[in-house]
Design a protein around this motif. Structure first.
Motif, short mmCIF file in Angstrom:
data_model
loop_
_atom_site.label_atom_id
_atom_site.label_comp_id
_atom_site.label_asym_id
_atom_site.label_seq_id
_atom_site.Cartn_x
_atom_site.Cartn_y
_atom_site.Cartn_z
N ASN A 9 0.84 -1.19 0.00
CA ASN A 9 0.00 0.00 0.00
C ASN A 9 0.88 1.25 0.00
OD1 ASN A 9 -2.51 -1.67 0.73
ND2 ASN A 9 -1.19 -2.05 2.49
N ARG A 10 0.87 1.97 -1.11
CA ARG A 10 1.66 3.22 -1.22
C ARG A 10 0.84 4.36 -0.63
NH1 ARG A 10 4.08 7.48 -1.16
NH2 ARG A 10 5.50 8.26 -2.79
N LEU A 11 1.40 5.02 0.39
CA LEU A 11 0.69 6.08 1.10
C LEU A 11 1.52 7.37 1.09
CD1 LEU A 11 -0.28 3.96 4.26
CD2 LEU A 11 -1.73 4.43 2.28
N ASP A 12 0.80 8.50 1.01
CA ASP A 12 1.49 9.79 1.16
C ASP A 12 1.01 10.52 2.41
OD1 ASP A 12 -1.04 10.60 0.42
OD2 ASP A 12 -0.44 11.50 -1.48
N ASN A 13 0.26 9.80 3.26
CA ASN A 13 -0.23 10.36 4.52
C ASN A 13 0.02 9.39 5.67
OD1 ASN A 13 -2.03 8.43 3.72
ND2 ASN A 13 -3.88 9.65 4.11
N LEU A 14 1.11 8.65 5.58
CA LEU A 14 1.44 7.65 6.60
C LEU A 14 1.79 8.35 7.91
CD1 LEU A 14 2.01 4.64 7.26
CD2 LEU A 14 4.35 5.03 6.47
N THR A 15 1.16 7.95 8.99
CA THR A 15 1.40 8.57 10.29
C THR A 15 2.32 7.73 11.16
OG1 THR A 15 -0.50 7.50 11.36
CG2 THR A 15 -0.93 9.58 10.18
N ILE A 16 2.85 8.36 12.20
CA ILE A 16 3.69 7.64 13.15
C ILE A 16 2.88 6.56 13.86
CG2 ILE A 16 5.08 7.85 15.23
CD1 ILE A 16 6.42 9.00 12.78
N ALA A 17 1.61 6.87 14.15
CA ALA A 17 0.76 5.88 14.81
C ALA A 17 0.59 4.64 13.94
CB ALA A 17 -0.60 6.49 15.15
N GLN A 18 0.43 4.83 12.63
CA GLN A 18 0.32 3.68 11.72
C GLN A 18 1.62 2.89 11.69
OE1 GLN A 18 -1.21 6.29 8.43
NE2 GLN A 18 -2.51 4.52 7.99
N ILE A 19 2.73 3.60 11.65
CA ILE A 19 4.03 2.92 11.65
C ILE A 19 4.18 2.07 12.91
CG2 ILE A 19 6.52 3.31 11.88
CD1 ILE A 19 6.21 5.69 9.99
N ASP A 20 3.82 2.64 14.06
CA ASP A 20 3.93 1.89 15.31
C ASP A 20 3.09 0.62 15.30
OD1 ASP A 20 5.68 3.76 16.31
OD2 ASP A 20 4.18 4.82 17.52
N ARG A 21 1.89 0.72 14.73
CA ARG A 21 1.03 -0.48 14.67
C ARG A 21 1.65 -1.55 13.79
NH1 ARG A 21 -3.27 3.41 14.69
NH2 ARG A 21 -3.38 3.38 12.42
#
Length: 325
Positions: free
Chosen positions: A191-203
């Motif tokens: 999934n290519r994202l341009d709005n990836l958040t730190i919270a998503q990364i942590d999950r």
């Protein structure tokens, strides 16, 4: 003075009793019991006819058998041994890892000069893009998919697959195509994202799934840190102090990033090709989603329930009105 001629069978203690003399305790010899220990006796001193005794506290004997000092003590376990990845084409070639994610160098001689989006080598210094000069994105994805699939997928293999399956659009990588190299085993979506958040990364990292992120170079005055990424790296884990571990295709080395602002990450400049350039993450990234888990089946969806049984045949429990006393 009275004299006495000793005989062969005379005993010292018997003579002492006859002539009312006292004897000093006899000194005990040192007994050697090998190189590991020695038991020492107590020495005695005699002056004139009186024997005076100087006693020393008895020494505790060393154990007869001691640990082999030539065998080093085992080091305490620090966790699982980092996985060593092996090249499927050249098994003698191996790659270290971080958090189970292989460390691939985009400039590795095995594939660094391979042309991107075409065939044949790209000569050093030419304008033709190669894995070594422009292959950070596919190298980052290859590292992540290797860990997720459990088998080595090198940047060379990734480039070959994308060449044959329309995975490039001009100089850009079509990320959803990259997971096709797995052949559906396992079934993973990029999934290519341009709005990836730190919270998503942590999950994602909590689920042991690497995340490929795009970074912008800093160090140039007036240059915006937002926009199309200059470079791609692979996040592999998070430290207790809140910093992030990552694999950098630029050299195939582990690096550490820290939080920057509300929703960013950054890494200070390091020696290498990008000397004096810092890395700054600004929400561009790729996550890798496994197939959805089938919902739990129950009641009428339970496969163990005989569907031929009618609802009328099932016992019914009706609510009873409250009883008044």
């Amino acid at each position: 003075m009275r004299s006495y001629l000793t005989r062969a069978n005379d005993m010292l203690t018997g003579l002492a009793r006859t002539y009312s003399a006292r004897t000093a305790p006899q000194a005990q010899p040192t007994i050697n019991r090998g190189s590991n220990q020695a038991v020492t006796g107590r020495p005695s001193q005699t002056q004139g006819t009186q024997a005076s005794q100087t006693q020393t506290p008895p020494q505790r004997a060393a154990p007869l058998f001691t640990r082999d000092t030539f065998t080093p003590a085992e080091s305490p376990s620090t966790g699982s041994t980092p996985r060593i990845w092996r090249d499927p084409v050249s098994p003698s070639r191996t790659y270290n890892s971080q958090d189970g994610v292989p460390l691939f160098n985009q400039g590795d001689p095995a594939w660094g000069t391979r042309r991107l989006g075409g065939t044949g080598p790209a000569e050093r210094g030419s304008d033709i893009p190669s894995i070594g000069t422009h292959g950070c994105a596919i190298t980052s994805v290859a590292m992540a998919l290797s860990q997720l699939s459990g088998r080595t997928i090198t940047p060379q293999q990734m480039d070959e697959y994308l060449d044959n399956n329309k995975g490039y659009s001009g100089n850009s990588v079509f990320f959803p195509k990259t997971t096709g190299i797995l052949g559906g085993s396992p079934e993973i979506t990029a999934n290519r994202l341009d709005n990836l958040t730190i919270a998503q990364i942590d999950r994602e990292l909590d689920e042991k799934r690497p995340v490929a992120i795009g970074v912008r170079y800093g160090g140039t005055q007036g240059r915006s840190l937002s926009g199309t990424p200059d470079h791609w790296i692979t996040l592999t884990g998070k430290n207790e102090d809140g910093t992030y571990r990552a694999n950098d295709p630029n050299g195939g080395v582990p690096i550490t990033l820290r939080r920057e602002g509300t929703n960013g990450l950054m890494m200070a400049p390091r020696e290498g090709r990008h000397r004096n350039r810092s890395y700054h993450f600004r929400n561009h990234g790729v996550t890798f989603t496994p197939p959805p888990v089938a919902p739990a089946r129950g009641s009428d969806q339970d496969g163990f329930v005989d569907r031929a049984v009618s609802r009328q045949a099932r016992p019914t429990i009706r609510a009873q009105p409250p009883q008044t006393p």
